[in-house]
Design an enzyme around this catalytic site. Sequence first.
Site, PDB file in Angstrom:
ATOM      1  N   ASP A  28       5.871   9.616  20.974  1.00  0.00           N
ATOM      2  CA  ASP A  28       4.805   9.093  20.117  1.00  0.00           C
ATOM      3  C   ASP A  28       5.013   7.607  19.881  1.00  0.00           C
ATOM      4  O   ASP A  28       4.055   6.827  19.852  1.00  0.00           O
ATOM      5  CB  ASP A  28       4.805   9.809  18.765  1.00  0.00           C
ATOM      6  CG  ASP A  28       4.072  11.127  18.798  1.00  0.00           C
ATOM      7  OD1 ASP A  28       3.292  11.354  19.727  1.00  0.00           O
ATOM      8  OD2 ASP A  28       4.293  11.947  17.885  1.00  0.00           O
ATOM      9  N   LYS A  84      -5.625  -4.412   0.406  1.00  0.00           N
ATOM     10  CA  LYS A  84      -6.303  -3.997   1.633  1.00  0.00           C
ATOM     11  C   LYS A  84      -7.235  -5.126   2.058  1.00  0.00           C
ATOM     12  O   LYS A  84      -7.744  -5.882   1.223  1.00  0.00           O
ATOM     13  CB  LYS A  84      -7.120  -2.716   1.423  1.00  0.00           C
ATOM     14  CG  LYS A  84      -6.312  -1.522   0.969  1.00  0.00           C
ATOM     15  CD  LYS A  84      -7.176  -0.293   0.745  1.00  0.00           C
ATOM     16  CE  LYS A  84      -7.544   0.380   2.054  1.00  0.00           C
ATOM     17  NZ  LYS A  84      -8.206   1.705   1.817  1.00  0.00           N
ATOM     18  N   LYS A 133      10.440   7.728  13.219  1.00  0.00           N
ATOM     19  CA  LYS A 133      10.851   8.412  14.446  1.00  0.00           C
ATOM     20  C   LYS A 133      11.773   7.533  15.274  1.00  0.00           C
ATOM     21  O   LYS A 133      11.495   6.346  15.480  1.00  0.00           O
ATOM     22  CB  LYS A 133       9.628   8.781  15.279  1.00  0.00           C
ATOM     23  CG  LYS A 133       8.686   9.742  14.570  1.00  0.00           C
ATOM     24  CD  LYS A 133       7.418   9.999  15.375  1.00  0.00           C
ATOM     25  CE  LYS A 133       6.483  10.938  14.612  1.00  0.00           C
ATOM     26  NZ  LYS A 133       5.212  11.146  15.328  1.00  0.00           N
ATOM     27  N   ASP A 188       0.915   4.156   1.426  1.00  0.00           N
ATOM     28  CA  ASP A 188       1.275   4.705   2.738  1.00  0.00           C
ATOM     29  C   ASP A 188       2.230   3.780   3.478  1.00  0.00           C
ATOM     30  O   ASP A 188       3.130   4.238   4.196  1.00  0.00           O
ATOM     31  CB  ASP A 188       0.021   4.939   3.590  1.00  0.00           C
ATOM     32  CG  ASP A 188      -0.866   6.035   3.025  1.00  0.00           C
ATOM     33  OD1 ASP A 188      -0.348   6.954   2.392  1.00  0.00           O
ATOM     34  OD2 ASP A 188      -2.103   5.956   3.233  1.00  0.00           O
ATOM     35  N   LYS A 189       2.043   2.476   3.314  1.00  0.00           N
ATOM     36  CA  LYS A 189       2.938   1.526   3.986  1.00  0.00           C
ATOM     37  C   LYS A 189       4.314   1.485   3.319  1.00  0.00           C
ATOM     38  O   LYS A 189       5.321   1.246   3.992  1.00  0.00           O
ATOM     39  CB  LYS A 189       2.303   0.130   3.982  1.00  0.00           C
ATOM     40  CG  LYS A 189       1.290  -0.051   5.085  1.00  0.00           C
ATOM     41  CD  LYS A 189       1.971  -0.177   6.434  1.00  0.00           C
ATOM     42  CE  LYS A 189       1.321   0.712   7.440  1.00  0.00           C
ATOM     43  NZ  LYS A 189       2.170   1.067   8.568  1.00  0.00           N
ATOM     44  N   HIS A 223       0.854  -1.193   0.000  1.00  0.00           N
ATOM     45  CA  HIS A 223       0.000   0.000   0.000  1.00  0.00           C
ATOM     46  C   HIS A 223       0.887   1.239   0.000  1.00  0.00           C
ATOM     47  O   HIS A 223       1.923   1.266   0.678  1.00  0.00           O
ATOM     48  CB  HIS A 223      -0.904  -0.017   1.242  1.00  0.00           C
ATOM     49  CG  HIS A 223      -1.901   1.090   1.279  1.00  0.00           C
ATOM     50  ND1 HIS A 223      -1.577   2.376   1.656  1.00  0.00           N
ATOM     51  CD2 HIS A 223      -3.222   1.110   0.984  1.00  0.00           C
ATOM     52  CE1 HIS A 223      -2.647   3.135   1.602  1.00  0.00           C
ATOM     53  NE2 HIS A 223      -3.666   2.393   1.189  1.00  0.00           N
ATOM     54  N   ARG A 235       0.079   7.739   7.828  1.00  0.00           N
ATOM     55  CA  ARG A 235      -1.356   7.890   7.549  1.00  0.00           C
ATOM     56  C   ARG A 235      -2.175   6.650   7.901  1.00  0.00           C
ATOM     57  O   ARG A 235      -3.384   6.637   7.693  1.00  0.00           O
ATOM     58  CB  ARG A 235      -1.590   8.243   6.076  1.00  0.00           C
ATOM     59  CG  ARG A 235      -1.228   9.671   5.748  1.00  0.00           C
ATOM     60  CD  ARG A 235      -1.983  10.185   4.542  1.00  0.00           C
ATOM     61  NE  ARG A 235      -1.672   9.443   3.324  1.00  0.00           N
ATOM     62  CZ  ARG A 235      -2.000   9.889   2.118  1.00  0.00           C
ATOM     63  NH1 ARG A 235      -2.638  11.034   1.970  1.00  0.00           N
ATOM     64  NH2 ARG A 235      -1.690   9.178   1.044  1.00  0.00           N
ATOM     65  N   LYS A 236      -1.526   5.617   8.426  1.00  0.00           N
ATOM     66  CA  LYS A 236      -2.272   4.402   8.755  1.00  0.00           C
ATOM     67  C   LYS A 236      -2.099   4.070  10.239  1.00  0.00           C
ATOM     68  O   LYS A 236      -1.770   2.947  10.615  1.00  0.00           O
ATOM     69  CB  LYS A 236      -1.783   3.245   7.870  1.00  0.00           C
ATOM     70  CG  LYS A 236      -2.237   3.392   6.423  1.00  0.00           C
ATOM     71  CD  LYS A 236      -3.744   3.271   6.302  1.00  0.00           C
ATOM     72  CE  LYS A 236      -4.240   3.501   4.876  1.00  0.00           C
ATOM     73  NZ  LYS A 236      -4.256   4.925   4.514  1.00  0.00           N
ATOM     74  N   PHE A 245      -8.103  -4.113 -10.753  1.00  0.00           N
ATOM     75  CA  PHE A 245      -7.153  -3.465  -9.836  1.00  0.00           C
ATOM     76  C   PHE A 245      -5.735  -3.792 -10.322  1.00  0.00           C
ATOM     77  O   PHE A 245      -5.002  -4.529  -9.685  1.00  0.00           O
ATOM     78  CB  PHE A 245      -7.382  -3.967  -8.413  1.00  0.00           C
ATOM     79  CG  PHE A 245      -6.599  -3.249  -7.335  1.00  0.00           C
ATOM     80  CD1 PHE A 245      -5.773  -2.170  -7.627  1.00  0.00           C
ATOM     81  CD2 PHE A 245      -6.683  -3.660  -6.018  1.00  0.00           C
ATOM     82  CE1 PHE A 245      -5.059  -1.512  -6.639  1.00  0.00           C
ATOM     83  CE2 PHE A 245      -5.971  -3.023  -5.006  1.00  0.00           C
ATOM     84  CZ  PHE A 245      -5.157  -1.946  -5.319  1.00  0.00           C
ATOM     85  N   GLU A 251      14.183  15.937   9.846  1.00  0.00           N
ATOM     86  CA  GLU A 251      15.408  16.356  10.531  1.00  0.00           C
ATOM     87  C   GLU A 251      16.106  15.160  11.150  1.00  0.00           C
ATOM     88  O   GLU A 251      15.463  14.232  11.645  1.00  0.00           O
ATOM     89  CB  GLU A 251      15.100  17.402  11.601  1.00  0.00           C
ATOM     90  CG  GLU A 251      14.088  16.960  12.649  1.00  0.00           C
ATOM     91  CD  GLU A 251      13.983  17.982  13.770  1.00  0.00           C
ATOM     92  OE1 GLU A 251      14.182  19.176  13.514  1.00  0.00           O
ATOM     93  OE2 GLU A 251      13.709  17.569  14.904  1.00  0.00           O
ATOM     94  N   ASP A 293      -1.889   5.848  -6.228  1.00  0.00           N
ATOM     95  CA  ASP A 293      -2.247   6.869  -5.234  1.00  0.00           C
ATOM     96  C   ASP A 293      -0.981   7.246  -4.478  1.00  0.00           C
ATOM     97  O   ASP A 293      -0.154   6.385  -4.175  1.00  0.00           O
ATOM     98  CB  ASP A 293      -3.299   6.309  -4.269  1.00  0.00           C
ATOM     99  CG  ASP A 293      -3.930   7.371  -3.396  1.00  0.00           C
ATOM    100  OD1 ASP A 293      -3.684   8.571  -3.649  1.00  0.00           O
ATOM    101  OD2 ASP A 293      -4.661   7.018  -2.465  1.00  0.00           O
ATOM    102  N   ALA A 294      -0.826   8.505  -4.143  1.00  0.00           N
ATOM    103  CA  ALA A 294       0.356   8.936  -3.402  1.00  0.00           C
ATOM    104  C   ALA A 294       0.344   8.347  -1.991  1.00  0.00           C
ATOM    105  O   ALA A 294      -0.701   8.150  -1.389  1.00  0.00           O
ATOM    106  CB  ALA A 294       0.409  10.459  -3.332  1.00  0.00           C
ATOM    107  N   LYS A 351      11.389   9.828  20.614  1.00  0.00           N
ATOM    108  CA  LYS A 351      10.066  10.396  20.362  1.00  0.00           C
ATOM    109  C   LYS A 351       9.016   9.558  21.097  1.00  0.00           C
ATOM    110  O   LYS A 351       8.821   8.382  20.792  1.00  0.00           O
ATOM    111  CB  LYS A 351       9.749  10.411  18.872  1.00  0.00           C
ATOM    112  CG  LYS A 351      10.325  11.592  18.094  1.00  0.00           C
ATOM    113  CD  LYS A 351      11.800  11.542  17.923  1.00  0.00           C
ATOM    114  CE  LYS A 351      12.306  12.590  16.947  1.00  0.00           C
ATOM    115  NZ  LYS A 351      13.782  12.600  16.866  1.00  0.00           N
ATOM    116  N   GLU A 408      10.118  11.823   7.127  1.00  0.00           N
ATOM    117  CA  GLU A 408       8.847  11.674   6.421  1.00  0.00           C
ATOM    118  C   GLU A 408       9.129  11.297   4.968  1.00  0.00           C
ATOM    119  O   GLU A 408      10.076  11.805   4.358  1.00  0.00           O
ATOM    120  CB  GLU A 408       8.049  12.981   6.457  1.00  0.00           C
ATOM    121  CG  GLU A 408       7.917  13.601   7.841  1.00  0.00           C
ATOM    122  CD  GLU A 408       7.122  12.751   8.815  1.00  0.00           C
ATOM    123  OE1 GLU A 408       6.383  11.858   8.362  1.00  0.00           O
ATOM    124  OE2 GLU A 408       7.237  12.981  10.026  1.00  0.00           O
TER     125      GLU A 408
END
Length: 405
Positions: free
Chosen positions: A286, A177, A280, A18-19, A16, A259-260, A245, A57, A253-254, A284, A44
């Site tokens: 998060d 998916k 990260k 995003d992955k 995917h 995002r997941k 597909f 960074e 798709d970008a 961090k 990123e």
Amino acid sequence: MRNDYVFTSESVSEGHPDKVSDQISDAIVDLFLSKDPEARVACETLTTTQRVVLAGEVRGKGMIDKDGHWEDGAQEEIQHIVRETVKRIGYEQAGFHWQDLLFENHLHPQSADIAQGVDSAGNKDEGAGDQGIMFGFACDETPDLMPATLDYSHKILERLAADRHSGAAPFLEPDAKSQVTLRFKDGVPVEATAVVVSTQHKAGYHEGAQDAELKAYVKKAVGEILPAGFVTENTKFHINPTGKFEIGGPDGDAGLTGRKIIVDTYGGAAPHGGGAFSGKDPTKVDRSAAYVTRYLAKNVVAAGLAKRCTIQIAYAIGVSEPLSLYVDTHGTGTASDAALEAAITKVAADKLGGLTPRGIRTGLGLNKPIYAKTAAYGHFGRKPEGDLFPWERTDLAEALKAALA
């Protein structure tokens, strides 16, 4: 808590878009940590048609010198890691090919203002890399102590990817998916009411005998992943419901890092603080605090102290000690939630060195290149092996029970 209900979670494959971005970002984290365990990374990634762009960074010996310049060969090594990650996933398509894609590196040295707040200095301990709230969760729905809907969604896509890589399903392409809907009775999953699988495929596998072959393969794989009896005459399958597909991944798709986050965590079965993990380094919170709260919640359930456990923790940027710790066992605990909070705090101090950013990352051994493996099929519910997934161990169970005695 409701006892009888229907619930759904989704997953996405390693292909995917995003992955793909998450895996590239975490491969960069691993590269920096492999050279300097104290490296700082916030990477990123943007993926799109025949292009990968990095921004963020960084700081780390062997990659950035003391004057903030790239070391000789560092940028070439980054590009090599990016291309190898895309190659491992399996993208050799006209619209996204590991060898031919255009690559841009816009990573830059870490802000000195952020560094002074996070780094230890004098009597000041290492502070949190940002403010925020993080959640950990565990439940007894599966042997992995994960929500069943998400666990099975992940495992379906892992099976498809394994068969694609091995050649057992040569008609599959990397992007996919899944979505699993389960019916719960008395709080226990008993039946799959719906399964959705959308998978990128080779040319022609959306019609005729080839379409039938793909759909039969997916149904068989799902039936082998779900527990016996979960697929019934009432189960509805939606396999490639849009039809064709063939164009997928970053060409279709970008993709962007982070995002997941619901796929990465608990599939909607638990709260989420909003911060992504991939890209990260472990200073961090998060990332590291989400890992330690999963670790603690999983041990609470593994110890038989609750059937479900949610833990929230909060931090302020530059401050080492957490602002709060909150435990909710959703009415399933054998001790009060307040007693569990006290027990967790004591055990974390004894076994990890506390819940400061330094205590978490040293106690769990997070300053290692262990993150590329986390970036697809969930950060939780995985098998701890060697240095990988230390937050999935259940070695605090006895200590938690003793602290409540």
